[in-house]
Design a protein around this motif. Structure first.
Motif, short mmCIF file in Angstrom:
data_model
loop_
_atom_site.label_atom_id
_atom_site.label_comp_id
_atom_site.label_asym_id
_atom_site.label_seq_id
_atom_site.Cartn_x
_atom_site.Cartn_y
_atom_site.Cartn_z
N GLY A 123 2.60 9.69 3.63
CA GLY A 123 3.84 9.04 4.04
C GLY A 123 3.67 7.56 4.32
N ILE A 124 2.73 6.92 3.60
CA ILE A 124 2.44 5.50 3.83
C ILE A 124 3.09 4.67 2.73
N ILE A 125 4.05 3.88 3.07
CA ILE A 125 4.65 2.90 2.17
C ILE A 125 4.86 1.64 3.00
N ILE A 163 0.86 -1.17 0.00
CA ILE A 163 0.00 0.00 0.00
C ILE A 163 0.91 1.24 0.00
N GLN A 164 0.45 2.30 -0.70
CA GLN A 164 1.30 3.48 -0.81
C GLN A 164 0.46 4.74 -0.95
N ILE A 186 -3.24 -9.96 -6.81
CA ILE A 186 -4.36 -9.02 -6.97
C ILE A 186 -4.01 -8.02 -8.06
N ASP A 187 -5.01 -7.31 -8.55
CA ASP A 187 -4.81 -6.27 -9.55
C ASP A 187 -4.26 -5.01 -8.89
N THR A 188 -3.33 -4.37 -9.58
CA THR A 188 -2.79 -3.08 -9.09
C THR A 188 -3.80 -1.98 -9.40
N ARG A 244 -6.71 8.10 -0.49
CA ARG A 244 -6.45 7.30 -1.68
C ARG A 244 -5.14 6.53 -1.49
N LEU A 245 -5.23 5.20 -1.64
CA LEU A 245 -4.05 4.34 -1.50
C LEU A 245 -3.88 3.51 -2.78
N ASN A 246 -2.63 3.38 -3.20
CA ASN A 246 -2.31 2.48 -4.30
C ASN A 246 -2.04 1.09 -3.73
N ILE A 247 -2.75 0.09 -4.26
CA ILE A 247 -2.63 -1.28 -3.77
C ILE A 247 -2.10 -2.15 -4.91
#
Length: 697
Positions: free
Chosen positions: A412-414, A406-407, A445-447, A437-440
């Motif tokens: 500041g979330i990595i 997760i990013q 799983i799908d990005t 909003r987080l990038n997973i």
């Protein structure tokens, strides 16, 4: 119907027989009193827990209701005494109010059945009111009714023995009830719950019904004295008249005291007795604060125990069972103090009179609350961190067979979340409701970018299950009952044919498990395993009281995997830390309550003992009112702060009491009208009657 006997005649030939014989009828009265004390003490032990865990009251709300209940219990003896002495007599007062008592118990027991569509709070409060009316009204009558069965002075020795047996009987009923009732509450489960409050309330109600049958069975053999009038009325009328004359008409020059203006209606001896009684009641005005501390053993201190570990070796003590320390300590300390402690201090001119003992008892009560506050401060180090204003707690659980990342650069979330693990951030700055909003991404799983909705002052969790995300509110606080909380997070890949949480100690299925994020549920403190049919997937899972757990389950090919995550750590601080404060408060109770009973009885004029007993009970009712007021005024204050507030109040009240009592004159100025000696049986009679009240804390 057999007529009641008002006078017992003793013939010369039967005098020696009557003198030596113990009236068997009092055994029936003692059995009935045992049942009544068992019912009251047992129900009172877990009442606060029921109000909080089942009716949804806050700690402050449950405490307030508990002490309103106690206030009425110590107010209604006035009503019971008036009914018995002026209208119904002791037997009928006891009988009628026992039915009221049993009705209240049964109403609360029925209301405690979970699935009934009735107004539970309203019915519970109504039932509790009936119980206070019943037990409070019975309180001043039962012991006195037993004393009526003896022929005096021929049976003085038997009367003294009766009081000793009755005292032991009361203690036994209280101890058994406070030990057994918590077991009925927590170790029996009914109606789909992990406890059985309906049984815990119903059993005491059934016991009261038994006591009614036992009590009525010997009706024709009782000695029943006619109502002779209640001196409390005359006392109140005399004081009211004196105040009226002093405020409206004023005093004449010849009158040295405002009560002397009532001489045209009351004789001088009665007025003198009223004056003496008022001098004692003046000291009583500052004593209710002590009861405000003592009566919290069944409320605040019980709630404090729910957040601690009750395991002592192979024995687990329940929070409401700690109250048995009180009566046990009193039974030990009373003979020790009378036989050894008080004589030892008297040699060194310490604790010379009852007022000194009362002062020391009040000081020790304050010390006990300081100890309670220090324990509370220490316990708070193990409390969960709850969501605060301006922040939200975020938890993301990975239910996939591969790690996911997760990013969010702005936050500041990595972070890379391993399979069947989680990410936690307890300090996400949020105002109202905000989307993060987080990038997973991950191999299985799908990005993609996902929006995670957070709420201020809430703990929000997300279960990533394949390409699906389930959002739910996470309760991170300990359960109000003290039991463990558990939630199941199950991936879609799991074959849900007979997946269960199995209780290893009870050797039974605790619950069946289904896909997705389950609701949070209470379970017993025990050791568990996750089973798919007969196959054990995860074993030796200890779920302890106070813990909050999430169990994640996944399937990779033919292999099932599971992992338990502790959201909130279980209770870890031992209840043994509560023992010092319980022992200190029990010592304070012996010094204060028992000595206060003795002081009130010995110093009260012969004609005013019933009045003094009534006002002594009212000081405890006033103490419970103080608790209600403090709870309302300081509702948002921390528990340890409230404990220090009570400490300050009791130290202030005891200082005032010490100042007021310095010039107190023991005994009567008119020694000619004072009895030189009182009957030993009469002293025991009053002490045992009031000792019953001491054992109820």
């Amino acid at each position: 119907m057999t007529a009641s006997r008002d006078i017992v005649n003793v013939k010369r030939g039967e005098e020696s027989v009557e003198r030596d014989r113990f009236p068997r009828i009092v055994i029936i009265i003692m059995i009935a009193e045992f049942c009544e004390r068992f019912s009251y003490s047992g129900m009172r032990a877990f009442l606060t827990l029921y109000l909080r865990s089942k009716l949804g009251y806050s700690d402050e709300g449950a405490t307030e209701i508990y002490h309103v209940f106690s206030t009425f219990v110590y107010f209604f003896p006035i009503l019971g005494g008036i009914l018995a002495d002026n209208y119904l007599g002791k037997f009928r007062t006891i009988l009628y109010l026992m039915f009221v008592y049993a009705g209240g118990n049964m109403l609360v027991a029925i209301t405690a059945i979970p699935h009934l569509e009735i107004p539970k709070r309203l019915c519970t409060l109504l039932g509790l009111f009936l119980i206070t009316l019943g037990t409070g009204g019975i309180k001043p009558c039962v012991t006195a009714f037993g004393g009526d069965q003896f022929v005096l002075p021929q049976q003085e020795k038997q009367l003294a023995l009766y009081f000793s047996i009755l005292y032991f009987n009361i203690c036994t009923g209280s101890l058994i009830a406070k030990t057994v009732s918590p077991i009925l509450r927590s170790d029996v489960h009914c109606f789909g719950d992990k406890d059985c409050y309906s049984l815990a309330f119903g059993a005491p109600g059934f016991i009261v019904l038994i006591s009614i049958v036992v009590f009525v069975s010997a009706k024709s053999k009782y000695v029943m004295k006619r109502p002779e009038g209640n001196l409390l009325f005359d006392f109140v009328k005399c004081v009211s008249l004196g105040l009226k004359n002093a405020l409206i008409k004023g005093k004449t020059e010849k009158q040295s005291h405002w009560l002397d203006s009532t001489q045209h209606r009351y004789d001088k001896r009665f007025i003198r007795d009223v004056k003496k009684t008022l001098s004692i009641l003046t000291l009583f005005t500052v004593l209710p604060v002590f009861w405000a501390l003592l009566d919290q053993l069944g409320s605040r201190w019980t709630l404090q125990a729910t957040k601690m570990d009750g395991r002592f070796g192979f024995v687990t003590i329940k929070p409401d069972q700690l109250q048995v320390i009180g009566p046990i300590s009193i039974l030990i300390l009373i003979p020790l103090s009378q036989k050894y402690i008080y004589p030892y201090f008297e040699k060194y001119n310490i604790l010379r009179n009852p007022l000194h003992k009362l002062t020391l008892g009040g000081v020790l009560a304050g010390v006990a609350f300081i100890a309670s506050a220090l324990v509370e401060i220490y316990i708070k180090t193990t409390y969960p961190e709850l969501p605060q204003l301006g922040y939200s707690q975020l938890r993301i659980f990975n239910g996939n067979p591969c790690p996911i990342s997760i990013q969010n650069d702005q936050q500041g979330i990595i972070y890379s979340i391993p399979s069947l693990s989680h990410y936690t951030n307890k300090h996400m700055q949020v105002k109202g409701t905000e989307d993060i909003r987080l990038n997973i991404s991950g191999d299985c799983i799908d990005t993609r970018d996902e929006l995670f909705t957070l709420n201020e002052k809430k703990a929000i969790s997300f279960f990533v299950n394949g390409n699906n995300i389930v959002r739910f509110n996470e309760n991170v606080d300990k359960s109000k009952s003290g039991l463990p909380f558990v939630r199941f997070l199950v991936s879609d890949r799991v074959d849900l044919t007979n997946v269960t949480l199995f209780n290893e100690k009870r050797n039974e299925i605790e619950t069946y498990i289904y896909a997705g994020a389950s609701v949070q549920m209470e379970v017993f403190m025990s050791v568990y395993s996750i089973r798919v049919r007969d196959k054990v997937v995860l074993s030796e899972m200890s779920m302890d009281n106070g813990g909050v757990y999430n169990i994640m389950i996944d399937k990779n090919g033919d292999d099932y995997t599971a992992k338990i995550v502790a959201i909130t750590e279980p209770n870890s601080i031992t209840m043994a830390l509560l023992l010092p404060q319980f022992l200190i408060i029990s010592t304070a109770e012996v010094l204060f309550a028992v000595t206060g009973n003795e002081f009130a009885f010995k110093e009260a004029p012969e004609s005013m003992k019933a009045v003094m007993s009534a006002f002594w009970l009212l000081t405890e009712a006033a103490g419970n009112v103080i608790i209600i007021i403090v709870t309302r005024l300081f509702i948002n204050y921390k528990q340890e702060t409230q404990s220090f507030i009570y400490t300050g109040l009791v130290f202030t009240s005891i200082a005032a009491f010490h100042f007021m009592s310095r010039n107190y004159q023991f005994g009567f100025a008119d020694e000619e009208v004072r009895k030189e000696r009182r009957s030993n049986s009469e002293v025991l009679y009053q002490q045992v009657k009031q000792a019953e009240d001491c054992l109820e804390h």
